[in-house]
Design an enzyme around this catalytic site. Structure first.
Site, PDB file in Angstrom:
ATOM      1  N   HIS A   1     -81.210  16.824  19.833  1.00 41.93           N
ATOM      2  CA  HIS A   1     -81.745  16.958  21.194  1.00 41.93           C
ATOM      3  C   HIS A   1     -81.468  15.677  21.977  1.00 41.93           C
ATOM      4  CE1 HIS A   1     -84.025  20.730  20.915  1.00 41.93           C
ATOM      5  NE2 HIS A   1     -84.189  20.408  19.651  1.00 41.93           N
TER       6      HIS A   1
ATOM      7  N   CYS B   1     -79.073  22.293  20.511  1.00 44.48           N
ATOM      8  CA  CYS B   1     -79.873  22.836  19.407  1.00 44.48           C
ATOM      9  C   CYS B   1     -79.571  24.324  19.211  1.00 44.48           C
ATOM     10  CB  CYS B   1     -81.359  22.554  19.621  1.00 44.48           C
ATOM     11  SG  CYS B   1     -82.323  22.779  18.109  1.00 44.48           S
TER      12      CYS B   1
ATOM     13  N   GLU C   1     -81.953  15.109  24.985  1.00 44.10           N
ATOM     14  CA  GLU C   1     -83.058  14.896  25.934  1.00 44.10           C
ATOM     15  C   GLU C   1     -84.293  14.301  25.266  1.00 44.10           C
ATOM     16  OE1 GLU C   1     -82.242  17.664  24.558  1.00 44.10           O
ATOM     17  OE2 GLU C   1     -83.992  18.921  24.192  1.00 44.10           O
TER      18      GLU C   1
END
Lengths: 252, 217
Positions: B192, B82, B194
């Site tokens: 993202h 990001c 994650e």
């Protein structure tokens, strides 16, 4: 067309997921970590944890729930209720939240929204608005879980919040919340047409049909569901397949 | 052999989520802003959310600008996520022009959406990553299906000067932007991983595998 996000909303009181009607008359549903994990596995695009009594009791206590949930849940997590300082936001993010939803503090001190979005980025700051219908085409913003009127017009407030740097608007209809009779479509349509921010519709979903009806009229980016999941009226997977069949885009 | 993966701690990201996701795919990441720990790493993750200028300020505050540049020049694996990806570029137009790390050539520009009729900003939500000019074999996107959904939350995008650095593109409201980059052993994801459910974890797993191969090889 962009993908509609389906968000599981977990209202929390004293370590338990609860659900009320019109945000009141709370009933115990279950364990926040277990339910967050369950809805994540069903394909929820995001999770919202909302502390149902934080603003009322002037505290914030979801951080340890967050810490545990973010070990197993790999989609964005938003925390709301009782966020009233930059430090509260820092602690929530440190505990594993990706975004915070702010209601009371933003209304008391609008500049707080501006400060917070400068520090954390607007993508992190959701303005949470509790709306109660007061006349035809007119809604008033409430705080403290639909208990306290503020005198603010919801449409004016949402415009102002956008200007102050909020990244999304979570609009909860106090009238529709917990009723399972469908979203306040008029409210959501009106708010989504007048701001450029992504709008998350909340309150009222009792069936897959309610969601499709909302999407057919209101240009919302996301919607949150609670009773629909808590009372096994549907699952995230079934709901998303319904949305897909109605020719809206979702992550399947 | 265990690999040393360092997540850079410059007080700007959702580091807990990244640490958890890396643990989930079998790594034992270290959170640090210490020069010797970072320069001794086998693989580094540069997280970040928020404003570009704030990110650069904090990298300077923790004296990490030259540390990351030196690390990247040692030809070891680096992954920016990001804002961490955007910072790898030359500069950003967010809040006036701010210089970045300059590891990948190109600017960071705002997604050109003016009003709600042609889209909403910020871009928050799931978007499909699509193959561009570079093959995904042997990269962090290895065995990821074309058009997989990833989670995005941003208003600005990287515009790499060199099209060969574009690993994937994503469309949002009729705008196509660069959603991941690769230059040598430097990677960046605008999304993202994650927070992108099982597919995102797979991207991180690929990254960890690349680091392991780097040591074994």
């Amino acid at each position: 067309m962009n993908k509609i996000r389906v968000i599981a909303r977990l209202d929390i009181k004293n370590e338990f997921v609860i659900k009320g009607i019109h945000l009141e008359g709370l009933r115990k549903i279950g364990d926040p970590n277990e339910l967050a994990k369950k809805y994540y596995k069903q394909g929820a695009d995001e999770i919202i944890f909302m502390d149902a009594v934080a603003a009322y009791y002037d505290r914030n206590s979801l951080n340890h729930i967050l810490e545990k949930t973010c070990e197993d849940v790999f989609v964005p997590i938003t925390v709301g209720g009782g966020i009233r300082s930059i430090e509260d936001i820092q602690n929530a993010l440190k505990s594993g939240a990706d975004k915070v939803a702010i209601n009371t503090k933003a209304i008391q001190d609008p500049v707080f929204l501006e400060t917070a979005s400068k520090i954390f980025g607007s993508q992190c700051i959701i303005v949470s608005i509790e709306a109660k219908k007061i006349a035809d085409g007119k809604w008033e913003a409430y705080v403290d879980n639909g208990r306290e009127p503020t005198g603010l017009d919801v449409m004016e407030w949402s415009k102002q919040a956008e200007g102050l740097g909020a990244g999304e608007i979570l609009i909860t209809s106090v009238d529709a919340d917990g009723t399972k009779r469908g979203f306040d479509i008029e409210l959501n349509a009106k708010i989504a047409s007048q701001v450029c921010l992504p709008v998350i519709a909340s309150g009222g979903a009792g069936s897959n049909r309610d969601v499709i009806d909302l999407l057919a009229t209101a240009k919302v980016s996301a919607l949150s569901v609670a009773s629909l999941l808590h009372y096994d009226l549907s699952t995230i997977g079934t709901l998303k397949r319904n949305i897909h069949q109605a020719h809206f885009k979702v992550r399947l | 052999m265990s690999v040393k993966i360092v997540v850079i701690d410059y007080k700007i990201g959702n580091t807990r989520s990244i640490m958890n996701a890396l643990k989930q795919v079998g790594a034992s990441p270290i959170l640090s802003n210490d020069e010797s720990v970072i320069s001794g790493a086998d693989g580094v993750v540069l997280p970040g959310v928020g404003a570009f200028s704030h990110g650069m300020e904090n990298l300077q505050k923790y004296s990490l600008v030259h540390v990351i540049r030196n690390y990247a020049e040692s030809n070891k694996l680096l992954l920016g996520i990001c804002l961490g990806m955007q910072i790898l570029f030359d500069s950003s137009e967010e809040f006036g022009e701010t210089k970045g790390l300059g590891l990948i050539e190109g600017p960071i520009c705002q997604i050109p959406i003016q009003d709600s009729n042609n889209g909403r900003l910020p871009h928050v939500g799931w978007g499909e990553i699509q193959q561009h000019s570079v093959s995904w074999d042997g990269t962090i996107l290895k065995n990821i299906e074309n058009y997989s959904d990833m989670y995005f939350a941003h208003r600005y995008v990287a515009v790499p000067d060199n099209g060969e650095n574009v690993l994937s593109v994503t469309s949002y409201s009729n705008h196509q932007f660069c959603s991941s980059v690769k230059k040598g052993r430097i990677y960046g994801c605008q999304f993202h991983p994650e927070k992108s459910s099982e597919m995102g974890l797979k991207v991180l797993k690929n990254y960890v595998d690349l680091i392991r191969q780097g040591i074994d090889g």
